[in-house]
Design a protein around this motif. Structure first.
Motif, mmCIF file in Angstrom:
data_model
loop_
_atom_site.group_PDB
_atom_site.id
_atom_site.type_symbol
_atom_site.label_atom_id
_atom_site.label_comp_id
_atom_site.label_asym_id
_atom_site.label_seq_id
_atom_site.Cartn_x
_atom_site.Cartn_y
_atom_site.Cartn_z
ATOM 1 N N MET A 147 0.852 -1.178 0.000
ATOM 2 C CA MET A 147 0.000 0.000 0.000
ATOM 3 C C MET A 147 0.891 1.232 0.000
ATOM 4 S SD MET A 147 -3.058 1.022 2.576
ATOM 5 C CE MET A 147 -4.342 0.223 1.671
ATOM 6 N N ASN A 148 0.520 2.226 -0.733
ATOM 7 C CA ASN A 148 1.258 3.464 -0.845
ATOM 8 C C ASN A 148 1.333 4.173 0.500
ATOM 9 O OD1 ASN A 148 2.155 6.063 -1.509
ATOM 10 N ND2 ASN A 148 1.266 5.906 -3.546
ATOM 11 N N ALA A 149 2.464 4.793 0.804
ATOM 12 C CA ALA A 149 2.666 5.468 2.084
ATOM 13 C C ALA A 149 1.681 6.603 2.310
ATOM 14 C CB ALA A 149 4.100 5.994 2.173
ATOM 15 N N ILE A 150 1.133 7.153 1.255
ATOM 16 C CA ILE A 150 0.200 8.265 1.420
ATOM 17 C C ILE A 150 -1.054 7.854 2.178
ATOM 18 C CG2 ILE A 150 -1.106 7.998 -0.727
ATOM 19 C CD1 ILE A 150 -0.831 11.084 -0.991
ATOM 20 N N PHE A 151 -1.344 6.564 2.232
ATOM 21 C CA PHE A 151 -2.541 6.069 2.894
ATOM 22 C C PHE A 151 -2.309 5.724 4.364
ATOM 23 C CE2 PHE A 151 -3.207 4.696 -1.576
ATOM 24 C CZ PHE A 151 -4.262 5.535 -1.843
ATOM 25 N N THR A 152 -1.099 5.816 4.853
ATOM 26 C CA THR A 152 -0.824 5.385 6.219
ATOM 27 C C THR A 152 -1.290 6.413 7.228
ATOM 28 O OG1 THR A 152 1.372 6.376 6.350
ATOM 29 C CG2 THR A 152 1.218 4.150 5.401
ATOM 30 N N SER A 153 -1.521 5.951 8.443
ATOM 31 C CA SER A 153 -1.976 6.853 9.501
ATOM 32 C C SER A 153 -0.871 7.784 9.976
ATOM 33 C CB SER A 153 -2.525 6.044 10.673
ATOM 34 O OG SER A 153 -1.510 5.215 11.177
ATOM 35 N N SER A 154 0.349 7.548 9.559
ATOM 36 C CA SER A 154 1.442 8.421 9.967
ATOM 37 C C SER A 154 1.674 9.552 8.970
ATOM 38 C CB SER A 154 2.726 7.598 10.133
ATOM 39 O OG SER A 154 3.069 7.025 8.892
ATOM 40 N N MET A 155 0.700 9.798 8.120
ATOM 41 C CA MET A 155 0.816 10.837 7.106
ATOM 42 C C MET A 155 1.114 12.186 7.769
ATOM 43 S SD MET A 155 -1.909 11.731 4.188
ATOM 44 C CE MET A 155 -2.463 13.410 4.357
ATOM 45 N N LYS A 156 2.139 12.873 7.327
ATOM 46 C CA LYS A 156 2.569 14.125 7.941
ATOM 47 C C LYS A 156 2.119 15.361 7.173
ATOM 48 C CE LYS A 156 5.024 12.132 11.171
ATOM 49 N NZ LYS A 156 4.338 11.787 12.367
ATOM 50 N N ALA A 157 1.733 15.212 5.927
ATOM 51 C CA ALA A 157 1.353 16.362 5.113
ATOM 52 C C ALA A 157 0.086 17.004 5.675
ATOM 53 C CB ALA A 157 1.132 15.937 3.667
ATOM 54 N N LYS A 158 0.011 18.314 5.526
ATOM 55 C CA LYS A 158 -1.181 19.038 5.951
ATOM 56 C C LYS A 158 -2.360 18.593 5.087
ATOM 57 C CE LYS A 158 -2.936 23.717 6.272
ATOM 58 N NZ LYS A 158 -2.697 25.115 5.957
ATOM 59 N N PRO A 159 -3.495 18.276 5.707
ATOM 60 C CA PRO A 159 -4.635 17.808 4.909
ATOM 61 C C PRO A 159 -5.118 18.880 3.949
ATOM 62 C CG PRO A 159 -5.286 18.176 7.172
ATOM 63 C CD PRO A 159 -3.806 18.365 7.108
ATOM 64 N N GLN A 160 -5.518 18.447 2.759
ATOM 65 C CA GLN A 160 -5.985 19.375 1.728
ATOM 66 C C GLN A 160 -7.495 19.356 1.575
ATOM 67 O OE1 GLN A 160 -3.860 18.392 -1.841
ATOM 68 N NE2 GLN A 160 -1.902 18.429 -0.800
ATOM 69 N N THR A 161 -8.146 18.378 2.215
ATOM 70 C CA THR A 161 -9.594 18.232 2.108
ATOM 71 C C THR A 161 -10.224 18.242 3.490
ATOM 72 O OG1 THR A 161 -9.448 16.962 0.064
ATOM 73 C CG2 THR A 161 -11.466 16.715 1.328
ATOM 74 N N THR A 162 -11.346 18.940 3.601
ATOM 75 C CA THR A 162 -12.186 18.847 4.793
ATOM 76 C C THR A 162 -13.379 17.978 4.442
ATOM 77 O OG1 THR A 162 -11.559 21.053 5.598
ATOM 78 C CG2 THR A 162 -13.637 20.130 6.424
ATOM 79 N N VAL A 163 -13.631 16.981 5.271
ATOM 80 C CA VAL A 163 -14.809 16.131 5.124
ATOM 81 C C VAL A 163 -15.770 16.524 6.240
ATOM 82 C CG1 VAL A 163 -15.708 13.777 5.182
ATOM 83 C CG2 VAL A 163 -13.493 14.237 4.108
ATOM 84 N N ALA A 164 -16.953 16.984 5.862
ATOM 85 C CA ALA A 164 -17.958 17.402 6.838
ATOM 86 C C ALA A 164 -19.033 16.338 6.939
ATOM 87 C CB ALA A 164 -18.570 18.730 6.418
ATOM 88 N N ILE A 165 -19.295 15.896 8.156
ATOM 89 C CA ILE A 165 -20.312 14.870 8.391
ATOM 90 C C ILE A 165 -21.435 15.502 9.216
ATOM 91 C CG2 ILE A 165 -20.795 12.578 9.305
ATOM 92 C CD1 ILE A 165 -17.778 11.958 9.041
ATOM 93 N N PRO A 166 -22.509 15.928 8.547
ATOM 94 C CA PRO A 166 -23.647 16.495 9.283
ATOM 95 C C PRO A 166 -24.518 15.377 9.852
ATOM 96 C CG PRO A 166 -24.024 16.661 6.915
ATOM 97 C CD PRO A 166 -22.680 16.013 7.105
ATOM 98 N N LEU A 167 -24.671 15.369 11.162
ATOM 99 C CA LEU A 167 -25.478 14.356 11.825
ATOM 100 C C LEU A 167 -26.869 14.895 12.131
ATOM 101 C CD1 LEU A 167 -22.898 13.130 14.526
ATOM 102 C CD2 LEU A 167 -23.273 12.190 12.232
ATOM 103 N N HIS A 168 -27.822 14.000 12.163
ATOM 104 C CA HIS A 168 -29.170 14.309 12.649
ATOM 105 C C HIS A 168 -29.827 12.972 12.967
ATOM 106 C CE1 HIS A 168 -33.039 16.178 13.232
ATOM 107 N NE2 HIS A 168 -33.565 15.280 12.402
#
Length: 190
Positions: free
Chosen positions: A1-22
């Motif tokens: 698996m590519n290192a970009i997918f690991t939980s130790s990723m150090k790069a600043k995130p470029q995407t915000t994922v918004a999860i609206p709950l109800h």
């Protein structure tokens, strides 16, 4: 698996994922799985403006201290799901953005590939991959393949996208499941 997918990723995130709950307790396990999957590749905002159940509180206790995930509870937001979703989009401070409904499942490569597609196509506003729909019972709903080069299918897909993003309310379907370029997409019309 590519290192970009690991939980130790150090790069600043470029995407915000918004999860609206109800009233999301029914989908608690699904939301939890999405947080675990995405916390290494995106900044995540989990929000519940009504707090009609304990879902937000449960998730916040489980993911407390994770700098990639923020939790927003009851606050002064106009009533309705559109206002809730727009509030979350306004809070994003990344180049890319995605809404994630509490009952959908997405994998980290969806976010990464969406970002990469938008970087490679600077005029594009949204990147959407192949969706796999399931029925309420969990059975897969098969859709025709639209990327096989068939000009008739491509034309039908183009018409459907125009209908989706130009002539209909853009808050439905693909726009909720795609990675959006923040600088070229607007809020949902209220």
């Amino acid at each position: 698996m590519n290192a970009i997918f690991t939980s130790s990723m150090k790069a600043k995130p470029q995407t915000t994922v918004a999860i609206p709950l109800h009233e999301s307790e029914k989908w608690l396990d699904n939301v939890r799985a999405n947080l675990e999957e995405l916390q290494s590749v995106a900044r995540i905002i989990v929000s519940d403006v009504t707090e009609r159940d304990d879902t937000l509180r449960i998730l916040e206790s489980e993911f407390a201290g994770d700098p990639m995930i923020s939790f927003l509870g009851r606050r002064d937001v106009p009533r309705g799901w559109v206002a809730h979703c727009n509030d979350l989009k306004k809070r994003a401070r990344t180049s890319f953005f995605m809404w994630l409904p509490h009952d959908d499942t997405v994998f980290s490569d969806w976010v990464i590939q969406g970002q990469e597609a938008l970087k490679a196509n600077p005029k594009a506003s949204i990147a959407v991959g192949a969706l796999r729909l399931t029925s309420p019972s969990g059975d897969e709903v098969l859709l025709p393949n639209a990327d096989d080069g068939d000009p008739i299918r491509i034309q039908r897909l183009r018409k459907a996208l125009v209908r989706q993003f130009v002539t209909r309310h853009p808050g439905f379907g693909h726009s909720f499941r795609g990675i959006q370029r923040q600088s070229s997409t607007t809020l949902l019309p209220e």
